[in-house]
Write an enzyme that holds these catalytic residues in place. Structure first.
Site, PDB file in Angstrom:
ATOM      1  N   GLN A 154       0.834  -1.204   0.000  1.00  8.69           N
ATOM      2  CA  GLN A 154       0.000   0.000   0.000  1.00  8.69           C
ATOM      3  C   GLN A 154       0.873   1.259   0.000  1.00  8.69           C
ATOM      4  O   GLN A 154       0.898   2.045   0.942  1.00  8.69           O
ATOM      5  CB  GLN A 154      -0.959  -0.029   1.205  1.00  8.69           C
ATOM      6  N   HIS A 191      -2.266  -4.068   0.285  1.00  9.25           N
ATOM      7  CA  HIS A 191      -2.225  -4.397  -1.142  1.00  9.25           C
ATOM      8  C   HIS A 191      -2.738  -3.147  -1.846  1.00  9.25           C
ATOM      9  O   HIS A 191      -3.846  -2.691  -1.557  1.00  9.25           O
ATOM     10  CB  HIS A 191      -3.106  -5.611  -1.443  1.00  9.25           C
ATOM     11  N   LEU A 192      -1.951  -2.589  -2.742  1.00  9.44           N
ATOM     12  CA  LEU A 192      -2.221  -1.263  -3.292  1.00  9.44           C
ATOM     13  C   LEU A 192      -3.659  -1.118  -3.789  1.00  9.44           C
ATOM     14  O   LEU A 192      -4.112  -1.864  -4.656  1.00  9.44           O
ATOM     15  CB  LEU A 192      -1.249  -0.963  -4.430  1.00  9.44           C
ATOM     16  N   HIS A 193      -4.358  -0.117  -3.233  1.00  8.51           N
ATOM     17  CA  HIS A 193      -5.738   0.154  -3.638  1.00  8.51           C
ATOM     18  C   HIS A 193      -6.125   1.570  -3.257  1.00  8.51           C
ATOM     19  O   HIS A 193      -5.558   2.171  -2.345  1.00  8.51           O
ATOM     20  CB  HIS A 193      -6.705  -0.837  -2.977  1.00  8.51           C
ATOM     21  N   LEU A 194      -7.091   2.100  -3.981  1.00  7.76           N
ATOM     22  CA  LEU A 194      -7.715   3.377  -3.666  1.00  7.76           C
ATOM     23  C   LEU A 194      -9.210   3.145  -3.511  1.00  7.76           C
ATOM     24  O   LEU A 194      -9.761   2.180  -4.047  1.00  7.76           O
ATOM     25  CB  LEU A 194      -7.465   4.418  -4.765  1.00  7.76           C
TER      26      LEU A 194
END
Length: 353
Positions: A154, A191-194
């Site tokens: 993230q 875990h990369l998210h927007l």
């Protein structure tokens, strides 16, 4: 969208003539809203989201308070976070483990800016999955997950920032917002998210006054409480803004400073305090903040991207009915970066960008 699993777009799909209060919908809005409603009707959420009880708190800030009891009860237990730079752990929950039915569509741009090439070295297109948030804050609450198979932690990447800004530009609804919580800034999953969602209420930050820091880099300082950095762009070329935002967030990650980001339609820096003005461009507000490590306390009033922007989801009726503007600011103030550290960070960023 010929294939319902993909949403393909170009810069020509960006909507420029957006006005506060308008109800028109773009091709993107129609796709997102219809698919999200289908998922809700199919029972894929942890609870049924009805129209939320909402009130505007008395006071100049106009905070939007909403009662969402079920989110506090039903949402997935947040992961334990120990550092802003914590590595991705494949053993933990991540968005490659979701039910495939939770996918709304994949965003595919037909031609991209120079800062994000169309292809990887292996020639495959870069993708961003848009999935439902199974514990929604508001109507349309979704997650933007850039290149999920790459398993980024993230930490923002240029592609993530670009996708965040571009989805706001794709929407004709000034109420569509995108945000990001860093690790230590109440991110729940590493875990990369927007986040993206619709909030049909005007927020003060859309028109808040600013002062220039590096205007050539589209960088300003937000003067209203809570103080933060503000970038402004009208597109379609986002390279300058994307690189500047990432320069700032990279500096904060290097210093282990947690942060929250809110991306919304807003008026240009020269036209603040004009609530009736058109929302031609996008404001990207970045708040450095004190880190909160360890597992989230679910009963706490979490200060994250929504709360800093003036949108306050409450998990219990007592707090919702009794909270005041002064009380909100007292809580938020506890999480803000001290003024001395903020000024030091600003000086560092001015040298780096």
């Amino acid at each position: 969208m010929a294939d319902s699993s993909f949403f393909t777009y170009t810069n020509k799909d960006f909507i420029n003539d957006v006005c506060s209060g308008q109800q028109t919908r773009s091709r993107f809005d129609i796709a997102l809203r219809s698919r999200w409603t289908e998922k809700r009707n199919a029972g894929l959420f942890r609870y049924h989201l009805d129209d939320l009880e909402t009130r505007v708190l008395p006071g100049p800030c106009g905070y939007i308070a909403q009662l969402n009891i079920m989110r506090g009860i039903e949402r997935r237990k947040p992961q334990e976070i120990l550092s802003v730079r914590q590595n991705f752990d494949p053993k933990q929950f991540n968005f490659n483990k979701i039910n495939p039915k939770e996918l709304l569509f994949e965003l595919l741009k037909e031609s991209e800016s120079s800062c994000e090439a169309i292809c990887h070295q292996n020639g495959s297109k870069r993708k961003c999955k848009v999935i439902i948030n199974v514990s929604p804050l508001e109507f349309g609450h979704c997650l933007l997950v850039p290149e999920p198979d790459t398993c980024h932690p993230q930490i923002l990447t240029p592609l993530a920032v670009q996708m965040g800004i571009e989805t706001v530009l794709l929407s004709a609804d000034p109420g569509f917002r995108v945000g990001f919580n860093s690790l230590g800034g109440f991110a729940s999953v590493n875990h990369l998210h927007l986040h993206g969602y619709y909030l049909n209420h005007q927020l003060r930050i859309e028109t808040s006054p600013v002062e220039p820091i590096l205007p050539k880099k589209n960088l300003y300082r937000l003067l209203d409480f809570p103080v933060g950095f503000l970038f402004y762009t009208q597109g379609p070329n986002l390279d300058l803004t994307v690189n500047a935002v990432c320069g700032l967030t990279d500096a904060m990650v290097d210093r282990n400073i947690a942060h929250n980001i809110f991306i919304t339609r807003g008026c240009p820096p020269q036209r603040e305090r004009d609530p009736s003005s058109s929302r031609y461009g996008v404001r990207v507000i970045v708040w450095p903040r004190l880190s909160c490590f360890g597992a989230k306390e679910e009963s706490a009033f979490n200060v994250a991207l929504c709360e800093l922007a003036g949108h306050l989801p409450f998990k219990n009726r007592e707090d919702y009915e009794t909270v005041t503007e002064e009380g909100v600011q007292d809580i938020i103030r506890k999480y803000l970066l001290p003024q001395e550290e903020f000024s030091e960070l600003q000086k560092h960023v001015m040298k780096c960008l």
